[in-house]
Design a protein around this motif. Structure first.
Motif, PDB file in Angstrom:
ATOM      1  N   UNK A 150       3.253  -1.569  -2.363  1.00 39.96           N
ATOM      2  CA  UNK A 150       3.021  -0.189  -2.768  1.00 39.96           C
ATOM      3  C   UNK A 150       2.169  -0.179  -4.031  1.00 39.96           C
ATOM      4  N   UNK A 151       0.974   0.413  -3.951  1.00 38.41           N
ATOM      5  CA  UNK A 151       0.044   0.418  -5.075  1.00 38.41           C
ATOM      6  C   UNK A 151      -0.010   1.758  -5.798  1.00 38.41           C
ATOM      7  N   UNK A 152       0.669   2.784  -5.278  1.00 41.57           N
ATOM      8  CA  UNK A 152       0.619   4.083  -5.929  1.00 41.57           C
ATOM      9  C   UNK A 152      -0.787   4.657  -5.904  1.00 41.57           C
ATOM     10  N   UNK A 153      -1.165   5.363  -6.957  1.00 41.20           N
ATOM     11  CA  UNK A 153      -2.496   5.962  -7.044  1.00 41.20           C
ATOM     12  C   UNK A 153      -3.511   4.935  -7.544  1.00 41.20           C
ATOM     13  N   UNK A 154      -4.653   4.881  -6.891  1.00 38.35           N
ATOM     14  CA  UNK A 154      -5.753   4.059  -7.369  1.00 38.35           C
ATOM     15  C   UNK A 154      -6.333   4.672  -8.639  1.00 38.35           C
ATOM     16  N   UNK A 155      -7.011   3.889  -9.477  1.00 35.94           N
ATOM     17  CA  UNK A 155      -7.623   4.449 -10.689  1.00 35.94           C
ATOM     18  C   UNK A 155      -8.580   5.597 -10.364  1.00 35.94           C
ATOM     19  N   UNK A 156      -8.638   6.571 -11.256  1.00 36.79           N
ATOM     20  CA  UNK A 156      -9.485   7.751 -11.039  1.00 36.79           C
ATOM     21  C   UNK A 156     -10.974   7.427 -11.198  1.00 36.79           C
ATOM     22  N   UNK A 168      -0.076   0.206   0.679  1.00 39.00           N
ATOM     23  CA  UNK A 168       0.211   1.638   0.691  1.00 39.00           C
ATOM     24  C   UNK A 168      -0.327   2.256  -0.592  1.00 39.00           C
ATOM     25  N   UNK A 169      -1.143   3.297  -0.447  1.00 41.12           N
ATOM     26  CA  UNK A 169      -1.718   4.008  -1.588  1.00 41.12           C
ATOM     27  C   UNK A 169      -1.367   5.492  -1.496  1.00 41.12           C
ATOM     28  N   UNK A 186       5.806   7.322   0.745  1.00 32.63           N
ATOM     29  CA  UNK A 186       5.272   6.000   1.092  1.00 32.63           C
ATOM     30  C   UNK A 186       6.003   5.418   2.290  1.00 32.63           C
ATOM     31  N   UNK A 187       7.321   5.472   2.282  1.00 32.91           N
ATOM     32  CA  UNK A 187       8.109   4.911   3.372  1.00 32.91           C
ATOM     33  C   UNK A 187       7.967   5.760   4.631  1.00 32.91           C
TER      34      UNK A 187
END
Length: 274
Positions: free
Chosen positions: A135-141, A161-162, A119-120
């Motif tokens: 930072x949102x990580x992974x979006x829902x599948x 950031x995703x 991410x960085x």
């Protein structure tokens, strides 16, 4: 006399290029008694590269609660333990926070060994505002849940950031264009530090078109960096957030009212509280 407790090291590992393993990370992996790895098969080449003879065992989202107890027992017996993820900095969209919490509650020292973070790394080359980001990580599948999450973020003024996988990158880009608009500035970073590293900086619709036109751009691991909302969209969200905060403030303490208003409207909690 009380036995000296071991230390838990949170070790960042390369996201692709093994030369990014820091000298300190290499030394820690060589000297600890145990290495908790998200996937021991994936981490085996890294440990061999570091010259580590430590015994590795799996610690992942499905067994973290049970394995945390085991690790704490070893720490209390005086053994040093390292936690690594498949790539990058542990706990960033990866398991580990339960282990860290358990170690701290047991009175054991937890020490970070900083290093790569996808991410960085992506943010550093994006050319988008980096002073404030989310930072949102992974979006829902699932498509419906993914759209719902994006709608909640559409007016966020901070850079977003995703993470995304090759299985869903096409669908995720389509939803981003639909919710955020074709012209929103963004950067797609693919396979960072690896042989086929690609960084595409363009409006969302242009990134979508390039990915659709080139199957190679649909392979690998992705970081999406998206510019925050500007102008009327951001202002409208903040105004709505303040309205909701004012209503909630009549019944709740300020901090609680701000947290709920931010969750309801997507407005920045800190701005509402201030």
């Amino acid at each position: 006399m009380e036995r000296k407790r071991g230390k838990l090291f949170i070790v960042a590992t390369p996201i692709g290029n093994l030369d990014d393993l820091s000298p300190r990370a290499r030394e820690v992996l060589r000297t600890v008694a145990l290495v908790a790895a998200e996937d021991t098969r994936h981490s085996a080449p890294l440990l061999a590269h570091a010259g580590s003879r430590a015994r590795a065992f799996a610690l992942h989202e499905h067994n973290e609660r049970e394995q945390a107890e085991r690790v704490v027992e070893r720490l209390l017996d005086g053994d040093d333990v390292a936690l690594v993820s498949d790539a990058g900095t542990p706990l960033v969209s990866d398991p580990g926070y339960r282990l860290v919490r358990a170690a701290r509650e047991a009175g054991c020292e937890v020490s970070p060994v900083p290093g790569p973070c996808a991410a960085i790394a992506a943010l550093s080359v994006a050319g988008l505002a980096s002073d404030r980001f989310v930072f949102e990580g992974f979006l829902p599948a699932k498509a419906a849940a993914r759209r719902e999450r994006l709608v909640a973020l559409a007016a966020e003024a901070r850079t977003l950031i995703f993470y995304e996988s090759s299985h869903r990158i096409v669908e995720a880009l389509a939803d981003l264009v639909a919710v955020f608009g074709a012209a929103r500035a963004a950067v797609l970073a693919r396979e960072l530090t690896k042989l086929f590293e690609t960084v595409i900086a363009a409006p969302l619709a242009d990134i979508q078109a390039r990915v659709l036109a080139d199957p190679d751009q649909q392979r690998g691991e992705f970081v999406l960096v998206v510019a925050g909302a500007e102008g009327e969209a951001a202002d409208a969200t903040l105004a709505e957030g303040r309205r909701v905060f004012a209503l909630l403030r009549e019944e709740l303490p300020p901090a609680r009212a701000a947290k709920l208003a931010a969750a309801i409207t997507g407005a920045p909690r800190k701005a509402l509280y201030e």
